[in-house]
Design a protein around this motif. Structure first.
Motif, PDB file in Angstrom:
ATOM      1  N   UNK A   1       0.820  -1.211   0.000  1.00  0.00           N
ATOM      2  CA  UNK A   1       0.000   0.000   0.000  1.00  0.00           C
ATOM      3  C   UNK A   1       0.852   1.259   0.000  1.00  0.00           C
ATOM      4  N   UNK A   2       0.251   2.344  -0.468  1.00  0.00           N
ATOM      5  CA  UNK A   2       0.969   3.612  -0.490  1.00  0.00           C
ATOM      6  C   UNK A   2       1.089   4.167   0.928  1.00  0.00           C
ATOM      7  N   UNK A   3       2.228   4.757   1.243  1.00  0.00           N
ATOM      8  CA  UNK A   3       2.391   5.325   2.582  1.00  0.00           C
ATOM      9  C   UNK A   3       1.665   6.656   2.705  1.00  0.00           C
ATOM     10  N   UNK A   4       1.443   7.055   3.921  1.00  0.00           N
ATOM     11  CA  UNK A   4       0.926   8.388   4.197  1.00  0.00           C
ATOM     12  C   UNK A   4       2.125   9.276   4.526  1.00  0.00           C
TER      13      UNK A   4
ATOM     14  N   UNK B   1       3.752   1.053  11.224  1.00  0.00           N
ATOM     15  CA  UNK B   1       5.082   1.153  10.635  1.00  0.00           C
ATOM     16  C   UNK B   1       5.364   2.632  10.400  1.00  0.00           C
ATOM     17  N   UNK B   2       6.449   3.122  10.983  1.00  0.00           N
ATOM     18  CA  UNK B   2       6.729   4.555  10.952  1.00  0.00           C
ATOM     19  C   UNK B   2       8.166   4.795  10.521  1.00  0.00           C
ATOM     20  N   UNK B   3       8.337   5.734   9.604  1.00  0.00           N
ATOM     21  CA  UNK B   3       9.665   6.227   9.251  1.00  0.00           C
ATOM     22  C   UNK B   3       9.674   7.738   9.435  1.00  0.00           C
ATOM     23  N   UNK B   4      10.729   8.253  10.069  1.00  0.00           N
ATOM     24  CA  UNK B   4      10.925   9.692  10.172  1.00  0.00           C
ATOM     25  C   UNK B   4      12.132  10.068   9.328  1.00  0.00           C
ATOM     26  N   UNK B   5      11.912  10.968   8.390  1.00  0.00           N
ATOM     27  CA  UNK B   5      12.985  11.431   7.509  1.00  0.00           C
ATOM     28  C   UNK B   5      13.446  12.808   7.983  1.00  0.00           C
TER      29      UNK B   5
ATOM     30  N   UNK C   1       5.126   1.151   3.681  1.00  0.00           N
ATOM     31  CA  UNK C   1       3.704   0.858   3.676  1.00  0.00           C
ATOM     32  C   UNK C   1       2.921   1.542   4.772  1.00  0.00           C
ATOM     33  N   UNK C   2       3.611   2.298   5.624  1.00  0.00           N
ATOM     34  CA  UNK C   2       2.936   2.897   6.770  1.00  0.00           C
ATOM     35  C   UNK C   2       2.880   4.409   6.704  1.00  0.00           C
ATOM     36  N   UNK C   3       3.409   5.039   7.730  1.00  0.00           N
ATOM     37  CA  UNK C   3       3.373   6.501   7.852  1.00  0.00           C
ATOM     38  C   UNK C   3       4.792   7.039   7.750  1.00  0.00           C
ATOM     39  N   UNK C   4       5.001   7.982   6.852  1.00  0.00           N
ATOM     40  CA  UNK C   4       6.299   8.639   6.704  1.00  0.00           C
ATOM     41  C   UNK C   4       6.162  10.067   7.201  1.00  0.00           C
ATOM     42  N   UNK C   5       6.891  10.385   8.246  1.00  0.00           N
ATOM     43  CA  UNK C   5       6.904  11.725   8.823  1.00  0.00           C
ATOM     44  C   UNK C   5       8.190  12.414   8.383  1.00  0.00           C
TER      45      UNK C   5
END
Length: 291
Positions: free
Chosen positions: A19-22, A52-56, A136-140
């Motif tokens: 799925x596309x991330x937010x 699932x979370x990524x912080x850039x 696939x989760x949330x990208x902050x």
């Protein structure tokens, strides 16, 4: 030398498979380390809830006034996405696992990014797109505007944008100026507002006044994300090297972060993108802190 083409192909396969991330970009009108500390606690709250979370870390200044998430977590010397764009490393080498339960990626070491429109900037933008769409989760995104008024990566202009503000007069003024600059650069679109370091009543007043002014003078719709109160337990947790939601789960700030995380994770939530509506953030100020 790492194969960027191979890594890009692998990223594209992951993008098509899931799925596309937010993607949500946070900008701040608060001083110093406030945004990074807030994002670490938000990321930990989302991860604790099973996301699932990524912080850039896309901050572009390293002059001591701005501390991105990677620097806040002492992870800023790791390889960066800029090195992928230069074919110096593979994409999967950029992503780090933070002990707080989320992933961290650094856009560029020391915040040095190529000039807008350059070939190097286009390669960086492509690498960023492949990395993000492989999630696939949330990208902050811990972001800020460059000198030209844009983002280091153009994709962020199409993502949701949230402005963090406190209840000080200086912060409110700076936040309004930031929203005006965003509207001039990217056109009319909604923006989210997160008030930190304020009581619920103070935060409601800040939001109501900003929303009224933005609507009247900029024709811009603002949507409230709620607030996080000033809380001594935030500072105690930071001194322990932990997040407040982990160290002091019953603190008022912990309650606020869990509720904020819950709003992010709502399935089917309409997003605040360039072409999106404002339903993703309830225009009513209905987050009750500490109850």
């Amino acid at each position: 030398m790492a194969s960027f083409d191979f890594d890009q192909a692998e990223g594209l396969r992951r993008m098509l498979a899931g799925p596309k991330p937010r993607v949500v970009t946070f900008l701040s009108a608060t001083p110093g380390d406030d945004k990074a500390a807030m994002l670490v606690n938000l990321g930990a709250s989302l991860a604790q809830a099973g996301n699932d979370v990524m912080i850039v870390d896309a901050c572009q200044r390293r002059d001591g006034a701005t501390r991105g998430v990677a620097r806040h977590l002492e992870m800023e010397r790791h390889v960066s996405l800029m090195q992928v764009a230069r074919q110096e490393c593979a994409l999967n080498q950029v992503i780090q696992q933070a002990p707080q339960g989320f992933q961290v990626a650094l856009l560029a070491r020391d915040g040095v990014v190529p000039r807008t429109g350059s070939d190097e900037q286009r390669r960086l933008a492509k690498a960023f797109e492949v990395m993000v769409k492989g999630q696939g989760g949330i990208v902050i995104v811990d972001g800020e505007l460059n000198r030209e008024g844009g983002f280091a990566v153009p994709m962020l202009a199409d993502a949701e944008i949230v402005v963090q503000v406190s209840n000080s007069a200086t912060s409110i003024t700076n936040a309004y100026a930031l929203i005006k600059r965003l509207a001039q650069e990217f056109g009319r679109r909604p923006f989210g507002i997160l008030v930190t370091g304020a009581t619920e009543a103070e935060a409601k007043l800040v939001y109501d006044n900003m929303a009224s002014a933005a609507s009247r003078y900029l024709a811009v719709t603002l949507s409230s994300m709620g607030s996080v109160p000033a809380d001594e337990y935030l500072h105690r947790a930071a001194r322990l090297g932990r997040t407040v939601v982990d160290a002091f789960p019953l603190a008022g700030a912990s309650v606020a972060f869990r509720r904020l995380a819950g709003r992010f994770a709502l399935p089917g939530m309409t997003q605040l993108g360039r072409h999106g509506g404002g339903a993703g953030f309830d225009a009513r100020f209905n987050v009750r802190v500490g109850s």
